[in-house]
Write a protein that holds these residues in place. Structure first.
Motif, PDB file in Angstrom:
ATOM      1  N   THR A 263     -13.665  -2.170 -23.274  1.00 53.57           N
ATOM      2  CA  THR A 263     -15.044  -1.962 -23.704  1.00 53.57           C
ATOM      3  C   THR A 263     -15.690  -0.874 -22.858  1.00 53.57           C
ATOM      4  OG1 THR A 263     -15.207  -4.305 -24.273  1.00 53.57           O
ATOM      5  CG2 THR A 263     -17.263  -3.083 -24.088  1.00 53.57           C
ATOM      6  N   ALA A 264     -15.468  -0.936 -21.561  1.00 54.90           N
ATOM      7  CA  ALA A 264     -16.124  -0.020 -20.629  1.00 54.90           C
ATOM      8  C   ALA A 264     -15.708   1.436 -20.823  1.00 54.90           C
ATOM      9  CB  ALA A 264     -15.826  -0.448 -19.197  1.00 54.90           C
ATOM     10  N   GLU A 265     -14.521   1.689 -21.374  1.00 56.34           N
ATOM     11  CA  GLU A 265     -14.062   3.072 -21.509  1.00 56.34           C
ATOM     12  C   GLU A 265     -14.606   3.771 -22.752  1.00 56.34           C
ATOM     13  OE1 GLU A 265     -10.139   4.298 -22.550  1.00 56.34           O
ATOM     14  OE2 GLU A 265      -9.640   2.394 -23.496  1.00 56.34           O
ATOM     15  N   GLN A 266     -15.322   3.055 -23.616  1.00 56.40           N
ATOM     16  CA  GLN A 266     -15.755   3.628 -24.886  1.00 56.40           C
ATOM     17  C   GLN A 266     -16.892   4.641 -24.785  1.00 56.40           C
ATOM     18  OE1 GLN A 266     -13.908   3.138 -27.577  1.00 56.40           O
ATOM     19  NE2 GLN A 266     -12.631   1.829 -26.279  1.00 56.40           N
ATOM     20  N   PRO A 267     -17.902   4.442 -23.923  1.00 56.53           N
ATOM     21  CA  PRO A 267     -19.005   5.411 -23.870  1.00 56.53           C
ATOM     22  C   PRO A 267     -18.539   6.795 -23.424  1.00 56.53           C
ATOM     23  CG  PRO A 267     -19.629   3.341 -22.831  1.00 56.53           C
ATOM     24  CD  PRO A 267     -18.155   3.276 -23.061  1.00 56.53           C
ATOM     25  N   PRO A 268     -19.336   7.826 -23.752  1.00 57.80           N
ATOM     26  CA  PRO A 268     -18.998   9.178 -23.284  1.00 57.80           C
ATOM     27  C   PRO A 268     -18.895   9.228 -21.760  1.00 57.80           C
ATOM     28  CG  PRO A 268     -20.785   9.229 -24.894  1.00 57.80           C
ATOM     29  CD  PRO A 268     -20.546   7.790 -24.583  1.00 57.80           C
TER      30      PRO A 268
ATOM     31  N   THR B 157     -23.138  -8.332 -30.724  1.00 52.77           N
ATOM     32  CA  THR B 157     -23.091  -8.075 -29.278  1.00 52.77           C
ATOM     33  C   THR B 157     -22.695  -6.623 -29.004  1.00 52.77           C
ATOM     34  OG1 THR B 157     -20.752  -8.660 -29.016  1.00 52.77           O
ATOM     35  CG2 THR B 157     -22.377 -10.466 -28.872  1.00 52.77           C
ATOM     36  N   ALA B 158     -22.995  -6.170 -27.802  1.00 45.43           N
ATOM     37  CA  ALA B 158     -22.598  -4.813 -27.401  1.00 45.43           C
ATOM     38  C   ALA B 158     -21.085  -4.642 -27.454  1.00 45.43           C
ATOM     39  CB  ALA B 158     -23.120  -4.520 -25.990  1.00 45.43           C
ATOM     40  N   GLU B 159     -20.365  -5.697 -27.100  1.00 44.75           N
ATOM     41  CA  GLU B 159     -18.909  -5.646 -27.153  1.00 44.75           C
ATOM     42  C   GLU B 159     -18.428  -5.387 -28.579  1.00 44.75           C
ATOM     43  OE1 GLU B 159     -15.029  -8.307 -25.780  1.00 44.75           O
ATOM     44  OE2 GLU B 159     -16.993  -9.249 -25.970  1.00 44.75           O
ATOM     45  N   ASP B 160     -19.078  -6.015 -29.578  1.00 45.67           N
ATOM     46  CA  ASP B 160     -18.718  -5.788 -30.974  1.00 45.67           C
ATOM     47  C   ASP B 160     -18.868  -4.312 -31.333  1.00 45.67           C
ATOM     48  OD1 ASP B 160     -18.248  -8.510 -31.419  1.00 45.67           O
ATOM     49  OD2 ASP B 160     -20.318  -8.893 -32.011  1.00 45.67           O
ATOM     50  N   VAL B 161     -19.933  -3.692 -30.827  1.00 40.36           N
ATOM     51  CA  VAL B 161     -20.201  -2.293 -31.136  1.00 40.36           C
ATOM     52  C   VAL B 161     -19.197  -1.383 -30.443  1.00 40.36           C
ATOM     53  CG1 VAL B 161     -21.859  -0.409 -30.894  1.00 40.36           C
ATOM     54  CG2 VAL B 161     -22.656  -2.702 -31.518  1.00 40.36           C
ATOM     55  N   LEU B 162     -18.994  -1.592 -29.143  1.00 38.10           N
ATOM     56  CA  LEU B 162     -18.140  -0.698 -28.369  1.00 38.10           C
ATOM     57  C   LEU B 162     -16.677  -0.788 -28.780  1.00 38.10           C
ATOM     58  CD1 LEU B 162     -19.771  -1.177 -24.860  1.00 38.10           C
ATOM     59  CD2 LEU B 162     -19.981   0.802 -26.361  1.00 38.10           C
TER      60      LEU B 162
ATOM     61  N   VAL C 264     -26.274  -1.667 -17.453  1.00 40.15           N
ATOM     62  CA  VAL C 264     -25.328  -0.578 -17.689  1.00 40.15           C
ATOM     63  C   VAL C 264     -24.768  -0.642 -19.101  1.00 40.15           C
ATOM     64  CG1 VAL C 264     -23.168   0.476 -16.948  1.00 40.15           C
ATOM     65  CG2 VAL C 264     -24.727  -0.494 -15.242  1.00 40.15           C
ATOM     66  N   THR C 265     -24.360  -1.834 -19.540  1.00 38.82           N
ATOM     67  CA  THR C 265     -23.754  -1.973 -20.868  1.00 38.82           C
ATOM     68  C   THR C 265     -24.744  -1.621 -21.963  1.00 38.82           C
ATOM     69  OG1 THR C 265     -22.264  -3.710 -20.057  1.00 38.82           O
ATOM     70  CG2 THR C 265     -22.587  -3.564 -22.436  1.00 38.82           C
TER      71      THR C 265
ATOM     72  N   ARG D 288      -3.575  -6.122 -26.207  1.00 34.15           N
ATOM     73  CA  ARG D 288      -3.387  -5.074 -25.195  1.00 34.15           C
ATOM     74  C   ARG D 288      -3.974  -5.519 -23.870  1.00 34.15           C
ATOM     75  NH1 ARG D 288      -7.970  -0.663 -27.186  1.00 34.15           N
ATOM     76  NH2 ARG D 288      -9.442  -2.209 -27.970  1.00 34.15           N
ATOM     77  N   LEU D 289      -3.504  -4.863 -22.809  1.00 30.21           N
ATOM     78  CA  LEU D 289      -4.038  -5.129 -21.480  1.00 30.21           C
ATOM     79  C   LEU D 289      -5.367  -4.390 -21.288  1.00 30.21           C
ATOM     80  CD1 LEU D 289      -0.767  -4.699 -19.355  1.00 30.21           C
ATOM     81  CD2 LEU D 289      -1.741  -6.817 -20.249  1.00 30.21           C
ATOM     82  N   GLY D 290      -6.137  -4.850 -20.331  1.00 34.96           N
ATOM     83  CA  GLY D 290      -7.371  -4.138 -20.001  1.00 34.96           C
ATOM     84  C   GLY D 290      -8.608  -5.005 -19.984  1.00 34.96           C
ATOM     85  N   GLY D 291      -8.653  -6.016 -20.859  1.00 34.87           N
ATOM     86  CA  GLY D 291      -9.826  -6.886 -20.892  1.00 34.87           C
ATOM     87  C   GLY D 291     -11.099  -6.104 -21.128  1.00 34.87           C
ATOM     88  N   THR D 292     -12.117  -6.352 -20.302  1.00 29.73           N
ATOM     89  CA  THR D 292     -13.410  -5.685 -20.477  1.00 29.73           C
ATOM     90  C   THR D 292     -13.341  -4.179 -20.212  1.00 29.73           C
ATOM     91  OG1 THR D 292     -13.978  -6.272 -18.199  1.00 29.73           O
ATOM     92  CG2 THR D 292     -14.770  -7.735 -19.935  1.00 29.73           C
ATOM     93  N   LEU D 293     -12.278  -3.713 -19.574  1.00 28.63           N
ATOM     94  CA  LEU D 293     -12.135  -2.275 -19.369  1.00 28.63           C
ATOM     95  C   LEU D 293     -12.006  -1.541 -20.697  1.00 28.63           C
ATOM     96  CD1 LEU D 293      -9.648  -2.083 -16.345  1.00 28.63           C
ATOM     97  CD2 LEU D 293     -12.143  -1.858 -16.308  1.00 28.63           C
TER      98      LEU D 293
END
Length: 646
Positions: free
Chosen positions: A424-429, A494-499, A517-518, A417-422
C-alpha cells in the motif's frame, strides 16, 4: 561490474582503495562532553568493514562555547579527546579504509538552548529564518581566535591518526556564512569584497598547512549553490574552488543549500538521484584537484554513471550508508538486491534533530551496532519450528533474524505476495523506493532459508495443525472504522482499498477522513482525476513526516487543488454529503461528496493475539498487531524481539 566505482584514487597524499566516500552525517552517538563513545566507534567501524573507501566523520566542534552543533557530538577542543579518537581511527584503518575528521562551527544556525544559554555568533548579526535566533556579530579578534581553534582541531586530528580533515564550509554554517554575501556584511579584513569574504577560510587552511605540514590532506566542503536570493551561486563557488586549489587544498567536497533552502541539504523523497550533479561537474571542469560530490545516491549503478560522465572523482553516499553499512561489499559481490536502500523518509534527521540517537527506517541496527551484530545473535534455534504470521516489514525481518538464529521458520501470508502494508505504501508518487524495500526484505527471507506460504489465512485451527514451537504475530492491524451513522454505505471505502486499486474512483467529489500520512498520500493519488477534500480533527496534518517531506507533499496537494480542512470531526455520512463538527465546538458543516475514504489508521488485533497466546506458549507480537506505528517501529521491534525470542 562497477569499474570506476572500485578504482583506487588519491586525495592529496592519501591513497583510497575505491571511489566511495561516506560523507559527514550527525549521529548523536558521541558523549555529551564530546568524547567518542564505543557506540560511535563501532558505527564507523562497521562502515569501514562494509567496504567504504573514505569516511568523513560527523561534525566535530572546535569551540565548546558557541560551537556546539548537536547533542552527542565529537569534539577536538582539547588533547583529552585523543585517546578515544585513536581508537576510532584504528577501528577504521584495520579494514584499509581512510578517515577524515570534519571540523565545524554552526555559526548562526543554532539555538541558545543548545549553547547552554549563550547567544549564537556569526559574521554579521543576521538571523537564520529557520532557527529564528538573532546572533551577535563576531569581533575581528574573535574571528582570529576561531581561526586558531580550527587549526588546533586539525592538529588534534593529526595526532589522533586521522588521514586528513575536512572544513565544513557548506550548508549555512560559520565558514559558509563568511563566504556568502547573503550573511557576511562585514567591513573589516573578514568581509567586504570577494577576496575578503574568503579570508576566514583561507586563514584556516594556511594555518593547518603550517602546523600539520603541507602533506596533511585538507578537503573543503562547499555549498555550490545556496539557492537563496543574494547567496552564493555556482559561479561564485567555482572561483572559491580555484582559490582553494591554488592554496594547496587536497579536494573540494560539493554539496548545496543552507537551512533556509533545506531541501537542497537533506533531500526528501521527492527529489531524484543526481538532481544537482551539474553543480559538481561545473566545479570539476574548472579545477584539477579531486571533486567529491553528494548526489542523493541510492544505487551503485548511478554512482558509476556519474563517475563515467565526469561529474566527480569520488562519489559520496550519505544515507545509503545509514540504510546499509555493507552496501559497497554487496555491490562488488553482485548482490545489489540485498542492499537496503534509503527510502528518503528522513527518519534519520528527525531523530538526531530531536535529540535522539540516529535511527533508520530500513536498518533497525544503525547506531546500535554494539548490541545487534553477529556476536550477539545467539544461534540457539536448534531447528525448532516457528511460524511468522504476516509478511509485512516486521514479519519479514523477524523471519530473517529467527532463521539466522537457527529456527526453522515458515512465513505465512494471506495475500498472494510478500510486503503487507508496504504494498500500500509504495503506491503514492515518489514512494517507489518502498518497492525496493519489499524486494530486499524478500531476498533476505529467501537467502535465510525461510519457507514462504502465500494465499493462506493463518487461523488458530490451522496454526495448531502445524504444531509449531512458537508463533510470531506480524499480521498488521485492523482499519479503524468509526461507529457513526452511514459508515456502512456502499460509497464508503478505506484508503487501502484505493491505494491497492480494489476500487476505482474517477471524476468524483471525494472526502478523505484523516490527515495523517496515509490520508495525504491517498489524496495525492486521487487528486489527478477527482475533486478531493481532506478533513482532520487536529489542528495540522502530516505531522509524522519529517519537515521537508511534509512541506513538499503539502505543496503538491495545494498545486493539485486538494482542500485540507483541519479542526473538523466526522459526525455522519449520508448519500450525498458528510456532516462535520468543529473540534471542541457545536458548530456543524455539511460537505457535499460522492465518495468517502477512511484513512483513520489501524487498531491492534487484540482478540486474535489473545487467542494465539491462549493456544501457544511461545508467542511474539510485532508491528501494528501489537501497537500501530510507522515502518521504522515495526522493523525495530521485530529486530529487537527476534534477537531474544525463546
Amino acid at each position: 561490474m562497477y569499474t570506476k566505482l572500485f578504482e583506487p584514487g588519491n586525495i592529496g597524499s592519501v591513497e583510497i582503495k575505491n571511489r566511495i566516500v561516506m560523507p559527514p552525517m550527525g549521529t548523536s552517538l558521541s558523549s555529551f562532553t564530546g568524547e567518542a563513545t564505543d557506540e560511535v566507534i563501532r558505527y564507523y567501524e562497521e562502515r569501514a568493514k562494509g567496504g567504504c573507501g573514505l569516511i568523513i566523520t560527523e561534525i566535530a566542534r572546535i569551540d565548546d562555547e558557541t560551537g556546539i552543533g548537536e547533542p552527542g557530538q565529537l569534539s577536538v577542543t582539547s588533547g583529552k579527546y585523543i585517546r578515544k579518537l585513536v581508537q576510532l581511527t584504528e577501528a577504521v584503518h584495520k579494514y584499509d579504509a581512510k578517515i577524515f575528521l570534519q571540523l565545524h562551527h554552526p555559526g548562526r544556525q543554532v539555538t541558545r538552548s543548545l549553547l547552554n544559554g549563550v547567544q549564537p555568533v556569526a559574521p554579521s548579526a543576521i538571523a537564520c529564518k529557520v532557527v529564528n535566533e538573532m546572533p551577535r556579530a563576531l569581533t575581528t579578534e574573535e574571528c582570529d581566535e576561531l581561526v586558531k581553534k580550527f587549526i588546533t582541531g586539525a592538529a588534534i586530528a593529526q595526532l589522533s591518526d586521522f588521514d586528513g580533515v575536512e572544513l565544513h564550509g557548506a550548508h549555512g554554517y560559520l565558514i559558509n556564512e563568511f563566504l556568502s554575501p547573503y550573511t557576511n556584511k562585514r567591513s573589516d579584513k573578514y568581509g567586504g569584497d570577494f577576496t575578503k569574504r574568503l579570508t576566514f577560510l583561507t586563514s584556516i587552511v594556511k594555518g593547518i598547512q603550517q602546523v600539520c605540514g603541507p602533506k596533511f590532506s585538507i578537503s573543503v566542503r562547499l555549498s555550490a549553490d545556496e539557492f537563496l536570493d543574494g547567496g552564493l551561486k555556482i559561479e561564485d563557488t567555482i572561483q572559491i574552488s580555484k582559490v582553494l586549489e591554488e592554496l594547496g587544498v587536497s579536494a573540494i567536497d560539493v554539496s548545496a543549500g543552507t537551512y533556509e533552502s533545506g531541501y537542497a541539504v537533506i533531500e526528501p523523497q521527492f527529489l531524484p538521484e543526481g538532481w544537482k550533479k551539474h553543480l559538481a561537474k561545473a566545479i570539476r571542469e574548472q579545477v584539477s584537484i579531486p571533486v567529491i560530490a553528494v548526489n542523493n545516491l541510492k544505487y551503485p549503478k548511478t554512482a558509476e554513471l556519474l563517475l563515467e560522465e565526469g561529474v566527480c572523482d569520488f562519489a559520496s553516499f550519505g544515507r545509503a550508508f545509514l540504510a546499509d553499512a555493507h552496501w559497497p561489499n554487496k555491490a562488488q559481490a553482485h548482490q545489489e538486491e540485498l542492499i537496503h536502500k534509503c527510502i528518503g523518509c528522513l527518519q534519520c534527521f528527525k531523530t538526531v534533530f530531536g535529540g535522539k540517537p540516529i535511527e533508520c527506517t530500513v536498518n533497525p541496527i544503525v547506531g546500535r551496532e554494539l548490541r545487534y551484530n553477529e556476536q550477539t545473535l545467539i544461534k540457539d534455534g536448534a531447528n525448532r519450528s516457528v511460524i511468522v504470521v504476516g509478511a509485512g516489514p516486521g514479519g519479514m525481518h523477524a523471519a530473517t533474524i529467527l532463521a539466522k538464529r537457527g529456527y526453522a521458520v515458515t512465513l505465512v501470508e494471506k495475500e498472494d505476495r510478500l510486503g503487507g502494508t508496504l504494498n500500500t505504501a509504495e503506491q503514492p508518487p515518489a514512494k517507489q523506493m518502498i518497492g525496493e524495500l519489499i524486494k530486499t526484505l524478500s531476498c533476505e527471507v529467501k537467502e535465510a532459508g525461510v519457507h514462504v506460504v502465500l494465499n493462506q489465512e493463518a487461523t488458530v485451527n490451522w496454526l495448531e495443525q502445524q504444531q509449531p514451537y512458537g508463533i510470531v504475530i506480524a499480521c498488521g492491524g485492523n482499519p479503524i472504522i468509526p461507529p457513526i451513522e452511514g459508515v456502512t454505505l456502499p460509497h464508503v471505502v478505506t484508503a487501502e482499498d484505493v491505494l491497492l486499486k480494489k476500487v476505482t474512483i474517477d471524476n468524483q467529489r471525494v472526502v478523505i477522513v484523516g490527515g495523517g500520512v496515509t490520508g495525504l498520500e491517498t489524496a495525492e493519488v486521487m487528486a489527478n482525476t477527482n475533486e478531493v477534500t481532506v478533513i482532520e480533527m487536529a489542528t495540522s496534518v502530516g505531522n509524522a513526516l519529517y519537515t521537508s517531506n511534509r512541506m513538499m507533499l503539502l505543496n503538491h496537494l495545494q498545486e493539485a487543488g486538494v482542500s485540507i480542512q483541519t479542526n473538523r470531526m466526522l459526525a455522519q455520512i449520508s448519500e450525498k454529503n458528510v456532516l462535520l463538527k468543529e473540534t471542541g465546538k457545536e458548530i456543524e458543516h455539511h460537505l457535499p461528496c460522492d465518495m468517502v475514504v477512511l484513512a483513520l489508521g489501524v487498531s491492534p488485533r487484540k482478540s486474535f493475539v489473545q487467542e494465539i497466546r491462549q493456544a501457544f506458549d511461545h508467542v511474539m507480537v510485532v508491528g501494528d498487531a501489537h501497537q500501530p506505528g510507522q515502518i521504522v517501529d515495526a522493523m525495530k521491534e521485530a529486530n529487537d524481539k527476534a534477537y531474544v525470542f525463546s
